[in-house]
Write a protein that holds these residues in place. Structure first.
Motif, PDB file in Angstrom:
ATOM      1  N   ALA A 109       0.824  -1.220   0.000  1.00  0.00           N
ATOM      2  CA  ALA A 109       0.000   0.000   0.000  1.00  0.00           C
ATOM      3  C   ALA A 109       0.856   1.269   0.000  1.00  0.00           C
ATOM      4  O   ALA A 109       0.543   2.242  -0.696  1.00  0.00           O
ATOM      5  N   LEU A 159      -3.804   4.678   4.018  1.00  0.00           N
ATOM      6  CA  LEU A 159      -2.365   4.637   4.288  1.00  0.00           C
ATOM      7  C   LEU A 159      -1.955   6.096   4.437  1.00  0.00           C
ATOM      8  O   LEU A 159      -2.284   6.920   3.571  1.00  0.00           O
ATOM      9  N   ASN A 192      -2.459   0.720   9.041  1.00  0.00           N
ATOM     10  CA  ASN A 192      -3.473   0.469  10.076  1.00  0.00           C
ATOM     11  C   ASN A 192      -3.677   1.682  10.981  1.00  0.00           C
ATOM     12  O   ASN A 192      -3.609   1.557  12.213  1.00  0.00           O
ATOM     13  N   PRO A 193      -3.919   2.869  10.415  1.00  0.00           N
ATOM     14  CA  PRO A 193      -3.941   4.053  11.283  1.00  0.00           C
ATOM     15  C   PRO A 193      -5.085   4.052  12.305  1.00  0.00           C
ATOM     16  O   PRO A 193      -4.883   4.480  13.431  1.00  0.00           O
TER      17      PRO A 193
HETATM   18  C1  LIG Z   1      -2.802  -5.338   7.824  1.00  0.00           C
HETATM   19  S1  LIG Z   1      -2.105  -4.069   6.840  1.00  0.00           S
HETATM   20  C2  LIG Z   1      -1.652  -5.018   5.448  1.00  0.00           C
HETATM   21  C3  LIG Z   1      -0.661  -4.332   4.561  1.00  0.00           C
HETATM   22  C4  LIG Z   1      -0.405  -5.105   3.259  1.00  0.00           C
HETATM   23  N1  LIG Z   1       0.265  -6.362   3.512  1.00  0.00           N
HETATM   24  C5  LIG Z   1       0.399  -4.267   2.292  1.00  0.00           C
HETATM   25  O1  LIG Z   1       1.545  -4.637   2.009  1.00  0.00           O
HETATM   26  O2  LIG Z   1      -0.131  -3.256   1.806  1.00  0.00           O
HETATM   27  C6  LIG Z   1      -3.554  -3.225   6.296  1.00  0.00           C
HETATM   28  C7  LIG Z   1      -3.302  -1.736   6.094  1.00  0.00           C
HETATM   29  O3  LIG Z   1      -2.669  -1.511   4.836  1.00  0.00           O
HETATM   30  C8  LIG Z   1      -3.104  -0.284   4.286  1.00  0.00           C
HETATM   31  N2  LIG Z   1      -3.750  -0.548   2.990  1.00  0.00           N
HETATM   32  C9  LIG Z   1      -3.928  -1.752   2.415  1.00  0.00           C
HETATM   33  N3  LIG Z   1      -4.488  -1.604   1.187  1.00  0.00           N
HETATM   34  C10 LIG Z   1      -4.658  -0.282   1.003  1.00  0.00           C
HETATM   35  C11 LIG Z   1      -5.181   0.513  -0.068  1.00  0.00           C
HETATM   36  N4  LIG Z   1      -5.626  -0.050  -1.193  1.00  0.00           N
HETATM   37  N5  LIG Z   1      -5.205   1.847   0.084  1.00  0.00           N
HETATM   38  C12 LIG Z   1      -4.745   2.431   1.205  1.00  0.00           C
HETATM   39  N6  LIG Z   1      -4.223   1.735   2.250  1.00  0.00           N
HETATM   40  C13 LIG Z   1      -4.196   0.408   2.145  1.00  0.00           C
HETATM   41  C14 LIG Z   1      -4.073   0.357   5.299  1.00  0.00           C
HETATM   42  O4  LIG Z   1      -3.306   1.189   6.154  1.00  0.00           O
HETATM   43  C15 LIG Z   1      -4.555  -0.872   6.038  1.00  0.00           C
HETATM   44  O5  LIG Z   1      -5.027  -0.544   7.332  1.00  0.00           O
END
Ligand SMILES: C[S@@+](CC[C@H](N)C(=O)[O-])C[C@H]1O[C@@H](n2cnc3c(N)ncnc32)[C@H](O)[C@@H]1O
Length: 244
Positions: free
Chosen positions: A115, A222, A164-165
């Motif tokens: 992300a 994000l 994960n804000p």
């Molecule tokens: C558990 S983490 C997983 C991250 C994932 N493995 C990655 O590499 O993007 C989940 C967080 O990733 C971010 N996230 C994932 N997909 C997103 C997207 N399409 N747009 C914005 N933020 C995203 C958000 O902050 C969300 O709370």
């Protein structure tokens, strides 16, 4: 053992951002495991068993994936973004540590577009200089660790990508994180709120940290806090390559 275990990143959401290597692994899989919304991104087909589960069940899911692969399955565990960034790859290796009988299984980790990188590309180049990534969830670490890392990142003048804000179960943390950064003298820094990058409801907003409000983020956001030199050029935001 003829089975295999692949841990694959599906990218931020759009099919265009799934790598060909991941698509090929999904096409030959017998079993796909992962958090429900991610498994639902894989179209069902004959010969493929989908195993969706809840997001708090990572270790259990990882153990199940090892077991299915040991039984001969072509097993794929899916994460959003990259599987090594706050995602399933670590859970699988944690499960492997607890189950050494599976250590000879062929395991592959297939990268995906995380992300942070998808968001940065939409905004311009806010990660063009030194940066760090911090997961704001305190489910698996004490809040004091998050606060310490935010302070040190601010002191080191890193750009900071925050995963994960804010969630319904953790509504307070992000406001505290913004307060910590303000106390650390970052009030004038630019902050990018990148919501649902590459999905239909994608939205990007850039404000100064002093103007940032906790409600601007949710679990599909994000957040990138620029460094002290990060600036706007037209509608873009970038970090210059040189720091004086
Ligand atoms: C558990 S983490 C997983 C991250 C994932 N493995 C990655 O590499 O993007 C989940 C967080 O990733 C971010 N996230 C994932 N997909 C997103 C997207 N399409 N747009 C914005 N933020 C995203 C958000 O902050 C969300 O709370």
């Amino acid at each position: 053992m003829t089975g295999t275990l692949t841990i694959a990143g599906l990218g931020p959401g759009s099919e265009a951002l799934v790598t060909p290597e991941v698509s090929a692994a999904l096409a030959t899989a017998t079993d796909i495991l992962g958090y429900k919304p991610y498994v639902s991104r894989v179209p069902p087909r004959p010969g493929l068993k989908l195993h969706p589960s809840d997001n708090r069940e990572e270790l259990q899911r990882a153990s199940e994936a090892l077991r299915l692969a040991a039984e001969g399955g072509q097993v794929v565990v899916v994460s959003s973004g990259d599987p090594g960034v706050f995602a399933m790859a670590s859970a699988v290796f944690e499960a492997l540590e607890q189950a050494p009988q599976y250590q000879e299984l062929p395991i592959r980790v297939l990268p995906g577009i995380t992300a942070m990188l998808a968001a940065a590309a939409r905004a311009g180049a806010p990660l063009g200089h030194d940066f760090c990534a911090i997961n704001l969830s305190d489910n698996l670490k004490p809040w004091a660790v998050i606060e310490k890392r935010l302070r040190l990142a601010a002191e080191g003048d890193f750009a900071i990508a925050m995963y994960n804000p804010r969630s319904a179960s953790r509504p307070e943390g992000f406001g505290r994180a913004l307060a910590v950064l303000k106390e650390s003298g970052c009030g004038e820094r630019l902050v990018i709120f990148a919501h649902a990058i590459s999905a239909a409801d994608e939205k990007i907003e850039t404000v100064s940290l002093n103007e940032a409000r906790p409600e601007m983020a949710d679990m599909r956001t994000l957040v990138i806090v620029g460094n002290s030199q990060t600036r706007r050029v037209g509608r873009w935001v970038y970090a210059p390559r040189r720091v004086e």
